[in-house]
Design a protein around this motif. Structure first.
Motif, PDB file in Angstrom:
ATOM      1  N   VAL A  20      58.130  37.407 102.913  1.00 22.59           N
ATOM      2  CA  VAL A  20      57.554  38.623 103.488  1.00 22.59           C
ATOM      3  C   VAL A  20      56.429  38.296 104.461  1.00 22.59           C
ATOM      4  O   VAL A  20      56.401  38.807 105.582  1.00 22.59           O
ATOM      5  CB  VAL A  20      57.024  39.551 102.360  1.00 22.59           C
ATOM      6  CG1 VAL A  20      56.378  40.796 102.959  1.00 22.59           C
ATOM      7  CG2 VAL A  20      58.133  39.918 101.400  1.00 22.59           C
ATOM      8  N   ILE A  21      55.513  37.437 104.042  1.00 20.09           N
ATOM      9  CA  ILE A  21      54.327  37.124 104.842  1.00 20.09           C
ATOM     10  C   ILE A  21      54.591  35.906 105.714  1.00 20.09           C
ATOM     11  O   ILE A  21      55.042  34.868 105.223  1.00 20.09           O
ATOM     12  CB  ILE A  21      53.111  36.862 103.933  1.00 20.09           C
ATOM     13  CG1 ILE A  21      52.848  38.077 103.035  1.00 20.09           C
ATOM     14  CG2 ILE A  21      51.890  36.530 104.756  1.00 20.09           C
ATOM     15  CD1 ILE A  21      52.498  39.336 103.789  1.00 20.09           C
ATOM     16  N   VAL A  22      54.310  36.025 106.994  1.00 19.06           N
ATOM     17  CA  VAL A  22      54.460  34.925 107.936  1.00 19.06           C
ATOM     18  C   VAL A  22      53.122  34.186 108.037  1.00 19.06           C
ATOM     19  O   VAL A  22      52.087  34.788 108.339  1.00 19.06           O
ATOM     20  CB  VAL A  22      54.888  35.430 109.320  1.00 19.06           C
ATOM     21  CG1 VAL A  22      54.969  34.272 110.312  1.00 19.06           C
ATOM     22  CG2 VAL A  22      56.225  36.148 109.237  1.00 19.06           C
ATOM     23  N   GLU A 181      53.567  33.403 115.358  1.00 18.56           N
ATOM     24  CA  GLU A 181      53.637  34.164 114.105  1.00 18.56           C
ATOM     25  C   GLU A 181      53.869  35.644 114.382  1.00 18.56           C
ATOM     26  O   GLU A 181      54.603  36.316 113.658  1.00 18.56           O
ATOM     27  CB  GLU A 181      52.352  33.971 113.301  1.00 18.56           C
ATOM     28  CG  GLU A 181      52.199  32.577 112.712  1.00 18.56           C
ATOM     29  CD  GLU A 181      50.856  32.371 112.039  1.00 18.56           C
ATOM     30  OE1 GLU A 181      50.700  31.373 111.295  1.00 18.56           O
ATOM     31  OE2 GLU A 181      49.945  33.192 112.273  1.00 18.56           O
ATOM     32  N   GLY A 182      53.248  36.170 115.451  1.00 21.71           N
ATOM     33  CA  GLY A 182      53.447  37.569 115.798  1.00 21.71           C
ATOM     34  C   GLY A 182      54.895  37.872 116.146  1.00 21.71           C
ATOM     35  O   GLY A 182      55.442  38.913 115.750  1.00 21.71           O
ATOM     36  N   ILE A 183      55.545  36.960 116.881  1.00 24.83           N
ATOM     37  CA  ILE A 183      56.965  37.141 117.219  1.00 24.83           C
ATOM     38  C   ILE A 183      57.817  37.078 115.958  1.00 24.83           C
ATOM     39  O   ILE A 183      58.739  37.878 115.765  1.00 24.83           O
ATOM     40  CB  ILE A 183      57.400  36.077 118.239  1.00 24.83           C
ATOM     41  CG1 ILE A 183      56.674  36.287 119.569  1.00 24.83           C
ATOM     42  CG2 ILE A 183      58.912  36.104 118.435  1.00 24.83           C
ATOM     43  CD1 ILE A 183      56.940  35.209 120.591  1.00 24.83           C
ATOM     44  N   ALA A 184      57.488  36.124 115.058  1.00 24.31           N
ATOM     45  CA  ALA A 184      58.239  36.001 113.805  1.00 24.31           C
ATOM     46  C   ALA A 184      58.083  37.247 112.942  1.00 24.31           C
ATOM     47  O   ALA A 184      59.044  37.680 112.278  1.00 24.31           O
ATOM     48  CB  ALA A 184      57.776  34.763 113.042  1.00 24.31           C
ATOM     49  N   ILE A 185      56.911  37.860 112.959  1.00 24.70           N
ATOM     50  CA  ILE A 185      56.694  39.088 112.182  1.00 24.70           C
ATOM     51  C   ILE A 185      57.553  40.219 112.727  1.00 24.70           C
ATOM     52  O   ILE A 185      58.188  40.956 111.962  1.00 24.70           O
ATOM     53  CB  ILE A 185      55.201  39.466 112.218  1.00 24.70           C
ATOM     54  CG1 ILE A 185      54.372  38.464 111.409  1.00 24.70           C
ATOM     55  CG2 ILE A 185      54.991  40.873 111.663  1.00 24.70           C
ATOM     56  CD1 ILE A 185      52.878  38.652 111.542  1.00 24.70           C
ATOM     57  N   MET A 186      57.591  40.372 114.040  1.00 24.61           N
ATOM     58  CA  MET A 186      58.401  41.442 114.624  1.00 24.61           C
ATOM     59  C   MET A 186      59.877  41.251 114.321  1.00 24.61           C
ATOM     60  O   MET A 186      60.603  42.210 114.017  1.00 24.61           O
ATOM     61  CB  MET A 186      58.161  41.505 116.134  1.00 24.61           C
ATOM     62  CG  MET A 186      56.787  42.036 116.511  1.00 24.61           C
ATOM     63  SD  MET A 186      56.603  42.384 118.271  1.00 24.61           S
ATOM     64  CE  MET A 186      56.586  40.717 118.928  1.00 24.61           C
ATOM     65  N   LYS A 187      60.361  40.008 114.375  1.00 25.08           N
ATOM     66  CA  LYS A 187      61.766  39.752 114.062  1.00 25.08           C
ATOM     67  C   LYS A 187      62.068  40.036 112.598  1.00 25.08           C
ATOM     68  O   LYS A 187      63.109  40.594 112.258  1.00 25.08           O
ATOM     69  CB  LYS A 187      62.114  38.294 114.390  1.00 25.08           C
ATOM     70  CG  LYS A 187      62.167  37.975 115.874  1.00 25.08           C
ATOM     71  CD  LYS A 187      62.534  36.514 116.095  1.00 25.08           C
ATOM     72  CE  LYS A 187      62.642  36.166 117.558  1.00 25.08           C
ATOM     73  NZ  LYS A 187      62.977  34.727 117.783  1.00 25.08           N
ATOM     74  N   PHE A 189      60.620  42.092 110.503  1.00 25.33           N
ATOM     75  CA  PHE A 189      60.550  43.507 110.131  1.00 25.33           C
ATOM     76  C   PHE A 189      61.322  44.400 111.109  1.00 25.33           C
ATOM     77  O   PHE A 189      61.133  45.608 111.111  1.00 25.33           O
ATOM     78  CB  PHE A 189      59.087  43.958 110.055  1.00 25.33           C
ATOM     79  CG  PHE A 189      58.353  43.405 108.874  1.00 25.33           C
ATOM     80  CD1 PHE A 189      58.227  44.140 107.705  1.00 25.33           C
ATOM     81  CD2 PHE A 189      57.781  42.139 108.916  1.00 25.33           C
ATOM     82  CE1 PHE A 189      57.544  43.637 106.610  1.00 25.33           C
ATOM     83  CE2 PHE A 189      57.087  41.623 107.834  1.00 25.33           C
ATOM     84  CZ  PHE A 189      56.975  42.368 106.671  1.00 25.33           C
ATOM     85  N   MET A 190      62.182  43.795 111.921  1.00 24.92           N
ATOM     86  CA  MET A 190      62.906  44.566 112.923  1.00 24.92           C
ATOM     87  C   MET A 190      63.862  45.568 112.282  1.00 24.92           C
ATOM     88  O   MET A 190      63.930  46.745 112.669  1.00 24.92           O
ATOM     89  CB  MET A 190      63.679  43.628 113.854  1.00 24.92           C
ATOM     90  CG  MET A 190      64.354  44.330 115.024  1.00 24.92           C
ATOM     91  SD  MET A 190      65.241  43.162 116.076  1.00 24.92           S
ATOM     92  CE  MET A 190      63.897  42.108 116.643  1.00 24.92           C
ATOM     93  N   ALA A 191      64.635  45.132 111.293  1.00 28.88           N
ATOM     94  CA  ALA A 191      65.627  46.000 110.659  1.00 28.88           C
ATOM     95  C   ALA A 191      65.053  46.739 109.463  1.00 28.88           C
ATOM     96  O   ALA A 191      65.157  47.955 109.332  1.00 28.88           O
ATOM     97  CB  ALA A 191      66.857  45.186 110.248  1.00 28.88           C
ATOM     98  N   ASP A 192      64.430  46.006 108.558  1.00 30.73           N
ATOM     99  CA  ASP A 192      63.918  46.604 107.329  1.00 30.73           C
ATOM    100  C   ASP A 192      62.828  45.694 106.760  1.00 30.73           C
ATOM    101  O   ASP A 192      62.733  44.520 107.127  1.00 30.73           O
ATOM    102  CB  ASP A 192      65.051  46.778 106.309  1.00 30.73           C
ATOM    103  CG  ASP A 192      64.673  47.728 105.188  1.00 30.73           C
ATOM    104  OD1 ASP A 192      63.585  48.340 105.279  1.00 30.73           O
ATOM    105  OD2 ASP A 192      65.450  47.862 104.227  1.00 30.73           O
ATOM    106  N   SER A 193      62.047  46.242 105.858  1.00 27.72           N
ATOM    107  CA  SER A 193      60.979  45.453 105.249  1.00 27.72           C
ATOM    108  C   SER A 193      61.553  44.546 104.163  1.00 27.72           C
ATOM    109  O   SER A 193      62.204  45.034 103.226  1.00 27.72           O
ATOM    110  CB  SER A 193      59.913  46.367 104.645  1.00 27.72           C
ATOM    111  OG  SER A 193      58.963  45.608 103.917  1.00 27.72           O
ATOM    112  N   PRO A 194      61.336  43.229 104.254  1.00 26.25           N
ATOM    113  CA  PRO A 194      61.843  42.332 103.210  1.00 26.25           C
ATOM    114  C   PRO A 194      61.138  42.524 101.871  1.00 26.25           C
ATOM    115  O   PRO A 194      61.606  42.009 100.853  1.00 26.25           O
ATOM    116  CB  PRO A 194      61.563  40.938 103.787  1.00 26.25           C
ATOM    117  CG  PRO A 194      60.457  41.132 104.769  1.00 26.25           C
ATOM    118  CD  PRO A 194      60.628  42.509 105.318  1.00 26.25           C
TER     119      PRO A 194
END
Length: 321
Positions: A20-22, A181-187, A189-194
């Motif tokens: 969940v956390i990057v 890390e910001g790009i990884a966070i957007m990817k 949470f793009m579809a749904d919250s893990p």
């Protein structure tokens, strides 16, 4: 003592939260250390940095009960601890437990509650029990409070005084993510919250077993003296109006032992002391009025103390351990 088992437990929580956390590996480790050391954590940062998300991810990684409390100015102590109510069917009073009766409690925006409510929570944190109408009720085991607060907004808030800040083992700051890390966070949470798919990976029984073992991690006399020298230096520092208390040295010792244990070591190293000094001690010292305006002033004081005190040599420490 099997420190390998403690390290495996920590690795399981770390890997699960990593879904969940990057990034933020150090913050995650410090939360695990707080669980082992029976401490509590204050997360302080601006909104949107993932404080609540991190607390929920850690809570869902442990097969225990989790409760979240949104602190507001009208929150009463009984809203936390619970009340006795009259059951008309049974014609007697019954106890209805409050949200503090959980293994991990998220106290969101703790500085928005009145000092009376804050004090009731911090009393439970220290005693790990609640007294209501003359009856004592024990809280869950393990019991961890993760409190959050926003340091920017001051209107409608009640800052925690120094005596209450001293109850927290750690005060941590999330910080902004890097560009990658910001790009990884957007990817992520793009579809749904893990977070919704996160499942427990350790039980409360495993946590309690690890808590009973980590205190056997060995600490030499040299390192005990090193820790105490750091704590005593906070009391003599020219920028400090109030130095760290004796409780601080005990907290530093427990944190260092727990850090060594989750890394699979049966002995504490000077690096453990250096890593734990700032999160354990920075919020426990009161600075003079001129220095309070700087957000990182307390951290700089502890950093300067670490730089000025000689570090014990590694070789004799490892050989003795």
């Amino acid at each position: 003592m099997n420190v390998g088992t403690i390290a495996q437990t920590a690795n399981a929580i770390r890997a699960n939260v990593g879904k969940v956390i990057v990034g933020k590996e150090d913050i995650v480790d410090q939360l695990i250390i707080a669980i082992l050391a029976s401490g509590h954590v204050l997360l302080e940062d601006v909104p949107g940095t993932g404080k609540t998300l991190l607390a929920k991810a850690v809570a869902k990684s442990i097969d225990g009960e989790f409760k979240r409390i949104q602190f507001t100015p009208d929150l009463l102590p009984s809203d936390l601890t619970g009340i006795h109510f009259y059951n008309q069917k049974l014609a007697e009073f019954e106890f209805r437990p409050g949200p503090l009766f959980a293994n991990i409690v998220l106290a969101d925006e703790i500085n928005r509650a009145t000092p009376r409510t804050q004090s009731s929570l911090l009393e439970c944190m220290e005693e790990r029990q609640v007294s209501i109408d003359g009856e004592t009720h024990l809280l869950g085991r393990p019991f961890l409070v993760i409190a959050t607060q926003n340091p920017i907004e001051q209107q409608g808030t009640f800052p925690l005084p120094e005596a209450q800040l001293d109850r927290f083992l750690f005060k941590l700051k999330m910080g902004y993510p890097t560009t990658d890390e910001g790009i990884a966070i957007m990817k992520r949470f793009m579809a749904d919250s893990p977070l919704e798919q996160l499942a427990p990976v350790v039980t409360t029984a495993q946590i309690e077993e690890a808590k009973g073992q980590y205190t056997s991690v060995r600490v030499t006399e040299e390192l005990l003296g090193y820790m105490l020298a750091i704590v005593e230096a906070t009391r003599k520092h020219p920028d400090a109006a109030l130095g760290a208390s004796p409780r601080s040295s005990q907290a530093l010792l427990r944190a260092c032992q727990a850090r060594a244990a989750i890394q699979g070591r049966d002995h504490v190293l000077p690096d453990d002391v250096k890593a734990m000094a700032v999160p354990v001690l920075a919020h426990r010292i009161a600075l003079r009025s001129v220095q309070r305006m700087r957000a990182d002033a307390a951290e700089n004081v502890i950093g300067g103390i670490l730089a000025s005190i000689p570090v014990p040599a590694d070789a004799p420490l490892i050989s003795r351990a």
